[in-house]
Enzyme design. Sequence first.
Site, mmCIF file in Angstrom:
data_model
loop_
_atom_site.group_PDB
_atom_site.id
_atom_site.type_symbol
_atom_site.label_atom_id
_atom_site.label_comp_id
_atom_site.label_asym_id
_atom_site.label_seq_id
_atom_site.Cartn_x
_atom_site.Cartn_y
_atom_site.Cartn_z
ATOM 1 N N GLU A 145 22.842 24.969 -9.760
ATOM 2 C CA GLU A 145 23.385 23.854 -10.537
ATOM 3 C C GLU A 145 22.756 23.778 -11.929
ATOM 4 O O GLU A 145 23.452 23.506 -12.912
ATOM 5 C CB GLU A 145 23.176 22.531 -9.784
ATOM 6 C CG GLU A 145 23.853 22.461 -8.430
ATOM 7 C CD GLU A 145 25.347 22.742 -8.493
ATOM 8 O OE1 GLU A 145 25.962 22.511 -9.550
ATOM 9 O OE2 GLU A 145 25.901 23.211 -7.481
ATOM 10 N N HIS A 148 24.514 26.191 -14.094
ATOM 11 C CA HIS A 148 25.775 25.657 -14.616
ATOM 12 C C HIS A 148 25.522 24.901 -15.919
ATOM 13 O O HIS A 148 26.258 25.057 -16.903
ATOM 14 C CB HIS A 148 26.408 24.691 -13.606
ATOM 15 C CG HIS A 148 27.312 25.355 -12.612
ATOM 16 N ND1 HIS A 148 28.311 26.248 -12.965
ATOM 17 C CD2 HIS A 148 27.388 25.233 -11.248
ATOM 18 C CE1 HIS A 148 28.950 26.644 -11.881
ATOM 19 N NE2 HIS A 148 28.409 26.051 -10.824
#
Length: 299
Positions: A145, A148
Amino acid sequence: MFKRVALFLATNLAVMVLLGIVLSILQNVFGVTLGNNGVLIVMAALFGFGGSLISLMMSKWMAKRSTGAHVIEQPRNEAEQWLVDTVRRQAENSGIKMPEVAIYDAPEINAFATGPSRNNSLVAVSTGLLRAMDRNEAEAVLAHEVSHVANGDMVTMALIQGVLNTFVIVLARVVGRVIDSYISGNREGGPGFGYYIIVFVLDMVFGLFASMIAMWFSRHREFRADAGGASLAGRDKMVAALQRLSQTYGESTLPKQVAAFGISGAVGHGLKRLLMSHPPLEERIAALKRMSDSVRTAA
């Protein structure tokens, strides 16, 4: 699948109606005609980029509200302290500002990242993930994450969606004008009622192809985030995290606004596969196993 199509149809109908009202106002008040392609492109860009950029700006607020996520401002226990410390370390290694860290209540194993920029973001994990994964696997999910965020995926997807929205709005109306004039034989006057029906259908058709393109970019972005997660946490940890997901996978309950940025997404075959935001887990695991041994363990 049917919910996605229904939402897609409703959204495009709303955009078409609103665009038609605005263009009618321009025509009646300012004398601008629908045949003015320059005005059409400008209006399409305003609608196409406007929605995606507004959603991007509001993404953190919408994610917190839709998932009921609790932002960890002061860790209440050792697990929350570990989450904050892990994300802080990974953010520093990625060269980004510390994201907000949150936990949301859901039985599924999932996590997501969102936010308007690399230095204004949110990373959230589900309670199901904290219960089902060990620390090594959870560390890899957090690294995915954070990657990202570091890759600027939220901004990239918003810009891609804006371009595709603009393309669909313009192309549907230009082609609709040509078809309507051919069918009605009216090449000089304004559009008839049939024009709006044709445009509505073309919005659906072109919009479906645009969604396939956007989801192709989304799947490519997942492979990059997996590679980034392997670099931050170690390849073996990233592989183990995805294998755990494959063993316990269930349909994601994340809201549409953040589902594309979760660690896992829906699975499907045929046409549904083309609308998947995530590649199948087995393909992601295979891609990681082909990576160089230099990222086998975290630096």
